[in-house]
Design a protein around this motif. Structure first.
Motif, PDB file in Angstrom:
ATOM      1  N   VAL A  20      27.343  -4.406  23.951  1.00 31.30           N
ATOM      2  CA  VAL A  20      26.831  -3.854  25.209  1.00 31.30           C
ATOM      3  C   VAL A  20      25.839  -2.730  24.978  1.00 31.30           C
ATOM      4  N   ASP A  21      26.164  -1.766  24.128  1.00 28.26           N
ATOM      5  CA  ASP A  21      25.297  -0.591  23.958  1.00 28.26           C
ATOM      6  C   ASP A  21      23.908  -0.977  23.471  1.00 28.26           C
ATOM      7  N   ARG A  22      23.839  -1.858  22.489  1.00 30.15           N
ATOM      8  CA  ARG A  22      22.513  -2.219  21.973  1.00 30.15           C
ATOM      9  C   ARG A  22      21.733  -3.093  22.954  1.00 30.15           C
ATOM     10  N   VAL A  23      22.439  -3.896  23.748  1.00 35.69           N
ATOM     11  CA  VAL A  23      21.744  -4.702  24.759  1.00 35.69           C
ATOM     12  C   VAL A  23      21.172  -3.793  25.847  1.00 35.69           C
ATOM     13  N   VAL A  24      21.965  -2.803  26.271  1.00 33.51           N
ATOM     14  CA  VAL A  24      21.470  -1.819  27.240  1.00 33.51           C
ATOM     15  C   VAL A  24      20.234  -1.129  26.696  1.00 33.51           C
ATOM     16  N   ALA A  25      20.289  -0.706  25.438  1.00 29.44           N
ATOM     17  CA  ALA A  25      19.156  -0.003  24.834  1.00 29.44           C
ATOM     18  C   ALA A  25      17.922  -0.893  24.758  1.00 29.44           C
ATOM     19  N   ALA A  26      18.119  -2.169  24.460  1.00 27.17           N
ATOM     20  CA  ALA A  26      16.985  -3.088  24.341  1.00 27.17           C
ATOM     21  C   ALA A  26      16.284  -3.285  25.682  1.00 27.17           C
ATOM     22  N   TYR A  27      17.058  -3.456  26.728  1.00 31.58           N
ATOM     23  CA  TYR A  27      16.433  -3.618  28.049  1.00 31.58           C
ATOM     24  C   TYR A  27      15.774  -2.317  28.508  1.00 31.58           C
ATOM     25  N   ASP A  28      16.421  -1.196  28.244  1.00 31.67           N
ATOM     26  CA  ASP A  28      15.823   0.091  28.618  1.00 31.67           C
ATOM     27  C   ASP A  28      14.486   0.286  27.909  1.00 31.67           C
ATOM     28  N   ALA A  37      14.944  -3.769  34.334  1.00 27.74           N
ATOM     29  CA  ALA A  37      16.166  -3.423  35.060  1.00 27.74           C
ATOM     30  C   ALA A  37      17.247  -4.445  34.727  1.00 27.74           C
ATOM     31  N   ALA A  38      18.368  -3.975  34.207  1.00 27.19           N
ATOM     32  CA  ALA A  38      19.396  -4.900  33.757  1.00 27.19           C
ATOM     33  C   ALA A  38      20.789  -4.356  34.022  1.00 27.19           C
ATOM     34  N   ASP A  39      21.689  -5.273  34.381  1.00 22.97           N
ATOM     35  CA  ASP A  39      23.111  -4.965  34.559  1.00 22.97           C
ATOM     36  C   ASP A  39      23.846  -5.717  33.464  1.00 22.97           C
ATOM     37  N   ILE A  40      24.416  -4.985  32.512  1.00 24.08           N
ATOM     38  CA  ILE A  40      25.097  -5.597  31.380  1.00 24.08           C
ATOM     39  C   ILE A  40      26.584  -5.349  31.507  1.00 24.08           C
ATOM     40  N   GLN A  41      27.362  -6.424  31.523  1.00 26.01           N
ATOM     41  CA  GLN A  41      28.816  -6.326  31.617  1.00 26.01           C
ATOM     42  C   GLN A  41      29.452  -7.340  30.677  1.00 26.01           C
ATOM     43  N   THR A  42      30.710  -7.085  30.320  1.00 25.48           N
ATOM     44  CA  THR A  42      31.420  -8.034  29.471  1.00 25.48           C
ATOM     45  C   THR A  42      31.912  -9.242  30.265  1.00 25.48           C
ATOM     46  N   PHE A  43      32.075  -9.075  31.559  1.00 25.05           N
ATOM     47  CA  PHE A  43      32.527 -10.179  32.403  1.00 25.05           C
ATOM     48  C   PHE A  43      32.095  -9.901  33.832  1.00 25.05           C
TER      49      PHE A  43
END
Length: 351
Positions: free
Chosen positions: A212-220, A225-231
């Motif tokens: 999650v953390d690296r995916v958030v950083a990549a979109y930022d 604009a991205a909503d990243i969740q595990t489920f």
């Protein structure tokens, strides 16, 4: 669990009593079942996991699960037992076969899993969610389709807003396995899109907790604009709002895409032993509703090219959405329920 849940909902509506038999792991995913469905936890195991100790312990755990299922079946005498594959189904199906209870299996994928292969000749019917299905010799399947949840049916055929010069939603679903590669590739691919397209994107991305953390950083970093969740609890709504779905081609995901009707880019799980996810994607791809992108060819550049192809073509995207709907079997749960009742009537008793 989704097809089992869907069948349970229909059978309850038809006046049947329903119980779920699964192992402790499966019970963790049973939260969507109606409250009136008791969850009967029995032990089970697979020899394919846990090393030498796991292989030695598996028969004992399965044997204990069969004994527990036998005891409960003697008490309740179910009118029919339905297996949905996977090692948690072994105890109930084994007990049902030993007791000569009416029984059938449902296979989501285009290729039978190991457990369903084991029981295919020991049940009264094999219901197939994906068609055509690769079945053992001498076994005939009944094409019922893959049941979808009520929340998916609520958005069935939701009007599709084609891509354009306004906010566009992209839904990324990694599935329960192998989601890492999508977390590796999708953010980089979307970042490589032309500025005019990228600035309009709104992404919902399902990722493993460790990613999650690296995916958030990549979109930022890409300004997306991205909503990243595990489920996502609301996948049907997010899918209905999407202009494009990028996903693994698990059977439930493919069924949802067809019922709601959305263009998709499908990346089959390469580590699947029987390559069932490629088989699952066949209907959408053949209909012109999806683009198949094998893992061996999945790169940020190749994915960006396909995303741009869809999101820059309003008419093409609309045609893909219509083609997806043409593959759907929205009444799959009712078809499966009809088969269940037929087996119960022909080979046993009705409730």
């Amino acid at each position: 669990m989704f097809p089992a849940q869907s069948l349970a909902e229909v059978m309850l509506d038809r006046g049947w009593s329903v119980a779920l038999s699964t192992d402790a792991r499966g019970a963790r995913y049973a939260g969507g079942f109606p409250d009136v469905v008791p969850v009967e936890v029995v032990s089970s195991a697979t020899p394919a996991r846990g090393g030498a100790a796991g292989r030695l312990a598996a028969p004992l755990r399965i044997g204990a699960g069969v004994a527990a299922a036998w005891t409960r079946f003697r008490r309740d005498r179910p009118g029919v037992v339905v297996g949905f594959g996977g090692y948690p189904a072994i105890p109930a199906l084994s007990a049902a076969a030993a007791m000569k209870l009416p029984r059938l299996i449902h296979e989501q994928n285009g290729v039978l899993g190991r457990v369903n292969q084991l029981f295919a000749r020991r049940v009264h019917a094999v219901a197939c969610g994906t068609w055509p299905a690769d079945l053992p010799g001498g076994v005939e399947g009944v094409h019922t389709g893959n049941p979808v949840r009520g929340a998916v049916l609520d958005r069935a055929g939701a009007p599709y807003i084609p891509p354009g010069d306004y906010p566009m939603s992209v839904l990324v679903l990694g599935g329960s396995q192998g989601a890492r590669i999508l977390s590796d590739v999708v953010p980089a691919a979307l970042a490589a899109l032309p500025d005019a397209m990228r600035t309009h994107l709104r992404v919902s991305h399902q990722a493993r907790s460790e990613d999650v953390d690296r995916v958030v950083a990549a979109y930022d970093a890409a300004g997306i604009a991205a909503d990243i969740q595990t489920f996502f609890e609301d996948v049907p709504n997010r899918m209905a709002d999407a202009q494009l779905v990028i996903a693994r081609s698990g059977a439930s995901t493919v069924a949802d895409i067809g019922v709601i009707g959305r263009p998709s880019i499908l990346v089959p799980l390469a580590s699947a032993i029987r390559d069932e996810q490629t088989a699952n994607a066949r209907a959408l791809v053949d209909a012109g509703a999806a683009i198949l992108l094998p893992e061996s060819k999945l790169t940020p550049d190749s994915l960006a090219q396909q995303v741009e192809l869809i999101l820059s073509n309003e008419q093409g995207a609309q045609q893909m959405a219509r083609a997806a709907l043409s593959t759907a079997i929205p009444d799959a749960a009712d078809r499966l329920a009809d088969l269940v009742q037929s087996i119960a009537t022909t080979h046993g008793r009705t409730p």
